[in-house]
Design a protein around this motif. Structure first.
Motif, mmCIF file in Angstrom:
data_model
loop_
_atom_site.group_PDB
_atom_site.id
_atom_site.type_symbol
_atom_site.label_atom_id
_atom_site.label_comp_id
_atom_site.label_asym_id
_atom_site.label_seq_id
_atom_site.Cartn_x
_atom_site.Cartn_y
_atom_site.Cartn_z
ATOM 1 N N MET A 84 0.826 -1.184 0.000
ATOM 2 C CA MET A 84 0.000 0.000 0.000
ATOM 3 C C MET A 84 0.876 1.254 0.000
ATOM 4 N N LYS A 85 1.955 1.211 0.732
ATOM 5 C CA LYS A 85 2.841 2.380 0.836
ATOM 6 C C LYS A 85 3.322 2.840 -0.542
ATOM 7 N N ASP A 86 3.727 1.898 -1.387
ATOM 8 C CA ASP A 86 4.193 2.258 -2.731
ATOM 9 C C ASP A 86 3.076 2.894 -3.554
ATOM 10 N N ALA A 87 1.867 2.364 -3.429
ATOM 11 C CA ALA A 87 0.732 2.922 -4.167
ATOM 12 C C ALA A 87 0.431 4.344 -3.710
ATOM 13 N N ILE A 88 0.546 4.614 -2.418
ATOM 14 C CA ILE A 88 0.328 5.971 -1.902
ATOM 15 C C ILE A 88 1.372 6.914 -2.486
ATOM 16 N N HIS A 89 2.618 6.485 -2.534
ATOM 17 C CA HIS A 89 3.681 7.323 -3.112
ATOM 18 C C HIS A 89 3.449 7.557 -4.602
ATOM 19 N N ARG A 90 3.041 6.516 -5.336
ATOM 20 C CA ARG A 90 2.758 6.674 -6.772
ATOM 21 C C ARG A 90 1.587 7.626 -6.987
ATOM 22 N N ALA A 91 0.551 7.504 -6.172
ATOM 23 C CA ALA A 91 -0.612 8.385 -6.285
ATOM 24 C C ALA A 91 -0.211 9.831 -6.031
ATOM 25 N N ALA A 96 -0.299 -8.768 1.084
ATOM 26 C CA ALA A 96 -0.659 -9.736 2.122
ATOM 27 C C ALA A 96 -2.122 -10.170 2.040
ATOM 28 N N GLY A 97 -2.610 -10.390 0.827
ATOM 29 C CA GLY A 97 -3.969 -10.853 0.650
ATOM 30 C C GLY A 97 -5.030 -9.768 0.681
ATOM 31 N N LEU A 98 -4.647 -8.526 0.868
ATOM 32 C CA LEU A 98 -5.587 -7.407 0.854
ATOM 33 C C LEU A 98 -5.391 -6.615 -0.439
ATOM 34 N N THR A 99 -6.456 -5.946 -0.888
ATOM 35 C CA THR A 99 -6.390 -5.111 -2.083
ATOM 36 C C THR A 99 -7.165 -3.831 -1.842
ATOM 37 N N GLY A 100 -6.871 -2.826 -2.649
ATOM 38 C CA GLY A 100 -7.592 -1.563 -2.529
ATOM 39 C C GLY A 100 -7.052 -0.528 -3.480
ATOM 40 N N TYR A 101 -7.378 0.723 -3.179
ATOM 41 C CA TYR A 101 -6.968 1.848 -4.013
ATOM 42 C C TYR A 101 -6.368 2.941 -3.140
ATOM 43 N N TYR A 116 -7.077 6.149 1.118
ATOM 44 C CA TYR A 116 -6.918 4.768 0.668
ATOM 45 C C TYR A 116 -8.098 3.926 1.106
ATOM 46 N N THR A 117 -8.339 2.867 0.348
ATOM 47 C CA THR A 117 -9.423 1.946 0.645
ATOM 48 C C THR A 117 -8.867 0.530 0.736
ATOM 49 N N ILE A 118 -9.595 -0.315 1.434
ATOM 50 C CA ILE A 118 -9.286 -1.743 1.491
ATOM 51 C C ILE A 118 -10.557 -2.466 1.067
ATOM 52 N N ASP A 119 -10.477 -3.188 -0.048
ATOM 53 C CA ASP A 119 -11.656 -3.872 -0.594
ATOM 54 C C ASP A 119 -12.308 -4.805 0.412
ATOM 55 N N GLN A 120 -11.520 -5.478 1.214
ATOM 56 C CA GLN A 120 -12.047 -6.446 2.160
ATOM 57 C C GLN A 120 -12.681 -5.792 3.395
ATOM 58 N N GLN A 121 -12.567 -4.483 3.525
ATOM 59 C CA GLN A 121 -13.137 -3.754 4.661
ATOM 60 C C GLN A 121 -13.890 -2.514 4.172
ATOM 61 N N PRO A 122 -14.896 -2.687 3.297
ATOM 62 C CA PRO A 122 -15.565 -1.535 2.685
ATOM 63 C C PRO A 122 -16.305 -0.637 3.680
ATOM 64 N N GLU A 123 -16.706 -1.186 4.810
ATOM 65 C CA GLU A 123 -17.446 -0.392 5.790
ATOM 66 C C GLU A 123 -16.530 0.463 6.669
#
Length: 61
Positions: free
Chosen positions: A1-8, A20-25, A42-49
């Motif tokens: 996730m850290k790399d995606a935050i830096h790229r964003a 580690a089995g989690l995905t998001g944006y 950031y979001t985590i698909d497995q924890q939408p709420e």
């Protein structure tokens, strides 16, 4: 996730991440401020709420 935050932060474009089995944006603000800072949410698909804090990331260079 850290790399995606830096790229964003650098690109200003939404980045998909997976770790580690989690995905998001990592979703950056549309524009950077005068210091080169953007807010990135950031979001985590497995924890939408769940609400995650907004991160302020700044261009170090």
């Amino acid at each position: 996730m850290k790399d995606a935050i830096h790229r964003a932060m650098r690109t200003g474009q939404t980045q998909r991440w997976s770790d580690a089995g989690l995905t998001g944006y990592a979703v950056p603000s549309a524009t950077a401020d005068a210091r080169g800072c953007r807010t990135v949410r950031y979001t985590i698909d497995q924890q939408p709420e769940r609400s995650f804090p907004v991160i302020t990331a700044c261009d170090a260079g």
